[in-house]
Design an enzyme around this catalytic site. Sequence first.
Site, short mmCIF file in Angstrom:
data_model
loop_
_atom_site.label_atom_id
_atom_site.label_comp_id
_atom_site.label_asym_id
_atom_site.label_seq_id
_atom_site.Cartn_x
_atom_site.Cartn_y
_atom_site.Cartn_z
N LEU A 161 0.84 -1.19 0.00
CA LEU A 161 0.00 0.00 0.00
C LEU A 161 0.88 1.24 0.00
CD1 LEU A 161 -1.97 -2.21 1.33
CD2 LEU A 161 -3.19 -0.24 2.24
N GLY A 173 -2.73 3.82 -4.03
CA GLY A 173 -3.58 2.79 -3.43
C GLY A 173 -2.84 1.52 -3.11
N SER A 175 -1.40 -2.65 -4.41
CA SER A 175 -1.06 -3.63 -5.44
C SER A 175 -1.07 -5.01 -4.80
CB SER A 175 0.30 -3.34 -6.07
OG SER A 175 1.32 -3.29 -5.09
N CYS A 191 10.16 -1.77 -0.40
CA CYS A 191 9.51 -1.06 0.71
C CYS A 191 10.48 -0.75 1.85
CB CYS A 191 8.31 -1.83 1.23
SG CYS A 191 7.07 -2.19 -0.03
#
Length: 251
Positions: A161, A173, A175, A191
């Site tokens: 997110l 938004g 994935s 991330c």
Amino acid sequence: MTAPRKPFFPADRSIRASDAPLEIRHLGVVDYREAWDLQAALAQQRAADEIGDQILLLEHPSVYTAGKRTQPEDRPTNGLPVVDVDRGGRITWHGEGQLVAYPIIRLADPVDVVDYVRRLEEAVIATVREAGVEDAGRIDGRSGVWVPADDHRRDRKVAALGIRVTRGVTMHGLSLNCSNSLEHYDHIVACGIDDADVTTLSLELGREVTLDEVTDPLVDALTAALAGDLVVSDHTFASAPDPTKIVARPR
């Protein structure tokens, strides 16, 4: 381990400012920059009340995108270009076989970004569990949807997110990894996390999981979560350091 903090208003109330039905747009495969420009235009229109709330559903051709907290050491080692974007979080990869959802939503006042993120996670958790990954949940301190470690594998993220809220309207938004390759993740610190892994629904279930299989369930779950019909629950199974909290390295 702590549960998500209480929202600013009751969990069974809609987080949307409008009660009109969501418009669901299936866009197919769309270049990342093209989709970003579309989101920005739609968000501006939504802020001006020229359009209603909508969710864009699509795939991207292979691309790295770097959020505002991406660090130099996160970036790819394979020489591929990176699109620097205005969402939160750090670097990730998008590509075909991965379902992307971009809600363009005007949030109700008072705007509660944390609750919005938790509702997106709740929708994905419901979708992933319905697909068969029944132990999917959250790691406290990290966004996204995770599958817990077992005897052979570390904790692994199945959905990422990253959002932006401007003038009360959401962009970017989530994935959800369905059947995509994980090769491109090998060349980044996805991330900003190097103590866990990435996975797909297909890998977890031992069969091909297509986007078509999970698109309608995800739309239904997102609609319910945003409306407060799918209430955020504590699906936390672990805690870990937050990769968006950058600690200065000693000199």
